[in-house]
Design a protein around this motif. Sequence first.
Motif, PDB file in Angstrom:
ATOM      1  N   CYS A  21     -11.597 -10.190  33.030  1.00 15.82           N
ATOM      2  CA  CYS A  21     -12.915 -10.058  33.629  1.00 15.82           C
ATOM      3  C   CYS A  21     -12.852 -10.746  34.989  1.00 15.82           C
ATOM      4  CB  CYS A  21     -13.974 -10.716  32.748  1.00 15.82           C
ATOM      5  SG  CYS A  21     -15.636 -10.611  33.443  1.00 15.82           S
ATOM      6  N   LEU A  22     -13.211 -10.027  36.038  1.00 17.54           N
ATOM      7  CA  LEU A  22     -13.216 -10.561  37.391  1.00 17.54           C
ATOM      8  C   LEU A  22     -14.664 -10.678  37.853  1.00 17.54           C
ATOM      9  CD1 LEU A  22     -10.420  -8.283  38.940  1.00 17.54           C
ATOM     10  CD2 LEU A  22     -10.151 -10.423  37.679  1.00 17.54           C
ATOM     11  N   TRP A  23     -15.097 -11.892  38.155  1.00 15.27           N
ATOM     12  CA  TRP A  23     -16.454 -12.130  38.629  1.00 15.27           C
ATOM     13  C   TRP A  23     -16.448 -12.145  40.152  1.00 15.27           C
ATOM     14  CZ3 TRP A  23     -20.846 -12.205  35.842  1.00 15.27           C
ATOM     15  CH2 TRP A  23     -20.713 -12.281  34.464  1.00 15.27           C
ATOM     16  N   LEU A  24     -17.208 -11.243  40.744  1.00 14.58           N
ATOM     17  CA  LEU A  24     -17.340 -11.181  42.194  1.00 14.58           C
ATOM     18  C   LEU A  24     -18.616 -11.929  42.572  1.00 14.58           C
ATOM     19  CD1 LEU A  24     -16.407  -7.433  42.758  1.00 14.58           C
ATOM     20  CD2 LEU A  24     -14.899  -9.423  42.614  1.00 14.58           C
ATOM     21  N   LEU A  25     -18.465 -13.061  43.222  1.00 17.82           N
ATOM     22  CA  LEU A  25     -19.601 -13.884  43.601  1.00 17.82           C
ATOM     23  C   LEU A  25     -20.311 -13.289  44.809  1.00 17.82           C
ATOM     24  CD1 LEU A  25     -17.825 -17.337  43.221  1.00 17.82           C
ATOM     25  CD2 LEU A  25     -19.135 -16.071  41.505  1.00 17.82           C
ATOM     26  N   ASP A  26     -21.480 -13.795  45.111  1.00 17.86           N
ATOM     27  CA  ASP A  26     -22.230 -13.320  46.279  1.00 17.86           C
ATOM     28  C   ASP A  26     -21.416 -13.440  47.564  1.00 17.86           C
ATOM     29  OD1 ASP A  26     -24.403 -12.714  44.700  1.00 17.86           O
ATOM     30  OD2 ASP A  26     -25.432 -14.612  45.105  1.00 17.86           O
ATOM     31  N   SER A  27     -20.533 -14.410  47.619  1.00 21.01           N
ATOM     32  CA  SER A  27     -19.732 -14.655  48.819  1.00 21.01           C
ATOM     33  C   SER A  27     -18.476 -13.768  48.896  1.00 21.01           C
ATOM     34  CB  SER A  27     -19.327 -16.119  48.890  1.00 21.01           C
ATOM     35  OG  SER A  27     -18.641 -16.485  47.716  1.00 21.01           O
ATOM     36  N   PRO A  29     -16.428 -10.569  49.795  1.00 19.25           N
ATOM     37  CA  PRO A  29     -14.978 -10.755  49.717  1.00 19.25           C
ATOM     38  C   PRO A  29     -14.455 -11.960  50.496  1.00 19.25           C
ATOM     39  CG  PRO A  29     -15.438  -9.102  51.357  1.00 19.25           C
ATOM     40  CD  PRO A  29     -16.769  -9.531  50.778  1.00 19.25           C
ATOM     41  N   LYS A  30     -15.342 -12.756  51.090  1.00 19.81           N
ATOM     42  CA  LYS A  30     -14.851 -13.936  51.825  1.00 19.81           C
ATOM     43  C   LYS A  30     -14.264 -14.975  50.869  1.00 19.81           C
ATOM     44  CE  LYS A  30     -17.728 -13.284  55.803  1.00 19.81           C
ATOM     45  NZ  LYS A  30     -17.206 -13.395  57.092  1.00 19.81           N
ATOM     46  N   GLU A  64      -5.194 -19.246  47.936  1.00 18.45           N
ATOM     47  CA  GLU A  64      -4.916 -18.966  49.352  1.00 18.45           C
ATOM     48  C   GLU A  64      -5.635 -17.707  49.840  1.00 18.45           C
ATOM     49  OE1 GLU A  64      -0.670 -18.754  49.195  1.00 18.45           O
ATOM     50  OE2 GLU A  64      -0.512 -20.816  48.465  1.00 18.45           O
ATOM     51  N   TRP A  65      -6.662 -17.306  49.142  1.00 16.36           N
ATOM     52  CA  TRP A  65      -7.423 -16.090  49.455  1.00 16.36           C
ATOM     53  C   TRP A  65      -7.883 -16.117  50.911  1.00 16.36           C
ATOM     54  CZ3 TRP A  65      -8.558 -11.945  46.250  1.00 16.36           C
ATOM     55  CH2 TRP A  65      -9.543 -11.047  46.688  1.00 16.36           C
ATOM     56  N   THR A  66      -7.555 -15.065  51.636  1.00 16.35           N
ATOM     57  CA  THR A  66      -7.954 -14.945  53.045  1.00 16.35           C
ATOM     58  C   THR A  66      -8.456 -13.534  53.270  1.00 16.35           C
ATOM     59  OG1 THR A  66      -6.193 -16.474  53.663  1.00 16.35           O
ATOM     60  CG2 THR A  66      -7.195 -15.210  55.433  1.00 16.35           C
ATOM     61  N   TYR A  67      -9.736 -13.427  53.576  1.00 16.89           N
ATOM     62  CA  TYR A  67     -10.314 -12.122  53.874  1.00 16.89           C
ATOM     63  C   TYR A  67     -10.011 -11.783  55.328  1.00 16.89           C
ATOM     64  CZ  TYR A  67     -13.835  -8.534  54.660  1.00 16.89           C
ATOM     65  OH  TYR A  67     -14.459  -7.384  54.995  1.00 16.89           O
ATOM     66  N   PRO A  68      -9.577 -10.578  55.642  1.00 14.38           N
ATOM     67  CA  PRO A  68      -9.488  -9.350  54.859  1.00 14.38           C
ATOM     68  C   PRO A  68      -8.088  -9.061  54.289  1.00 14.38           C
ATOM     69  CG  PRO A  68      -9.334  -8.764  57.159  1.00 14.38           C
ATOM     70  CD  PRO A  68      -9.458 -10.273  57.089  1.00 14.38           C
ATOM     71  N   GLN A  69      -7.125  -9.970  54.460  1.00 13.51           N
ATOM     72  CA  GLN A  69      -5.783  -9.715  53.942  1.00 13.51           C
ATOM     73  C   GLN A  69      -5.743  -9.686  52.410  1.00 13.51           C
ATOM     74  OE1 GLN A  69      -6.437 -12.128  56.224  1.00 13.51           O
ATOM     75  NE2 GLN A  69      -5.508 -11.266  58.070  1.00 13.51           N
ATOM     76  N   SER A  70      -6.539 -10.500  51.770  1.00 11.43           N
ATOM     77  CA  SER A  70      -6.584 -10.565  50.306  1.00 11.43           C
ATOM     78  C   SER A  70      -7.612  -9.571  49.784  1.00 11.43           C
ATOM     79  CB  SER A  70      -6.965 -11.968  49.856  1.00 11.43           C
ATOM     80  OG  SER A  70      -6.059 -12.917  50.366  1.00 11.43           O
ATOM     81  N   ASP A  71      -7.257  -8.882  48.700  1.00 11.69           N
ATOM     82  CA  ASP A  71      -8.187  -7.915  48.105  1.00 11.69           C
ATOM     83  C   ASP A  71      -7.912  -7.763  46.616  1.00 11.69           C
ATOM     84  OD1 ASP A  71      -5.912  -6.262  47.938  1.00 11.69           O
ATOM     85  OD2 ASP A  71      -6.472  -5.100  49.703  1.00 11.69           O
ATOM     86  N   LEU A  72      -8.745  -6.974  45.943  1.00  7.04           N
ATOM     87  CA  LEU A  72      -8.607  -6.804  44.498  1.00  7.04           C
ATOM     88  C   LEU A  72      -7.303  -6.105  44.118  1.00  7.04           C
ATOM     89  CD1 LEU A  72     -12.244  -5.891  43.406  1.00  7.04           C
ATOM     90  CD2 LEU A  72     -11.056  -8.084  43.196  1.00  7.04           C
ATOM     91  N   LEU A  73      -6.865  -5.143  44.898  1.00  5.31           N
ATOM     92  CA  LEU A  73      -5.605  -4.462  44.601  1.00  5.31           C
ATOM     93  C   LEU A  73      -4.446  -5.457  44.624  1.00  5.31           C
ATOM     94  CD1 LEU A  73      -3.936  -1.963  44.011  1.00  5.31           C
ATOM     95  CD2 LEU A  73      -3.882  -1.508  46.476  1.00  5.31           C
ATOM     96  N   GLY A  74      -4.394  -6.298  45.653  1.00  8.10           N
ATOM     97  CA  GLY A  74      -3.349  -7.318  45.730  1.00  8.10           C
ATOM     98  C   GLY A  74      -3.425  -8.280  44.557  1.00  8.10           C
ATOM     99  N   LEU A  75      -4.643  -8.658  44.170  1.00 11.79           N
ATOM    100  CA  LEU A  75      -4.836  -9.556  43.034  1.00 11.79           C
ATOM    101  C   LEU A  75      -4.291  -8.926  41.757  1.00 11.79           C
ATOM    102  CD1 LEU A  75      -5.980 -12.031  41.572  1.00 11.79           C
ATOM    103  CD2 LEU A  75      -8.207 -10.862  41.554  1.00 11.79           C
TER     104      LEU A  75
END
Length: 146
Positions: A21-27, A29-30, A64-75
């Motif tokens: 289960c992946l919770w996407l917070l209000d913040s 993709p940052k 080390e999540w960095t938007y926009p380089q990090s995304d759900l596909l990479g995860l």
Amino acid sequence: MSLMGTVPACFIGKEYNIPVCLWLLDSYPKDPPVCFVKPPKEMMIVRGQYTDANGQIDLPYLQEWTYPQSDLLGLIQVLTVVFGEEPPVCVRPPNANPDFVQGDWDFHLPKPASWQTTEVVSPPDKETHFTLAREDGVLIPSETEC
């Protein structure tokens, strides 16, 4: 918002689907999602390097999540690799407390015979295959080979 599904992982030559289960917070993709392993009742969480006793997943990719380089596909790609090296779930021992969590991986320790029934099929010219059965005798389907 939460996303529920499975992540494919190849472990010991077989492909398994690990429920997450992946919770996407209000913040998002940052900020990274908050990720959990969500095993069904016949399975349990295995605490490991990247999974705590509550099933929360903590990876360097998330730290080390960095938007926009990090995304759900990479995860999901990272989860596939990590879960293949260290699966975060296993079959629950019969009559185990629902809150029981297996400790760190300890393959070298013998497990009680009552934990699971394993049938090994190993013809001389074929690969070895394991068939697991639940306590009620129902076979746990193996997934595709990888």
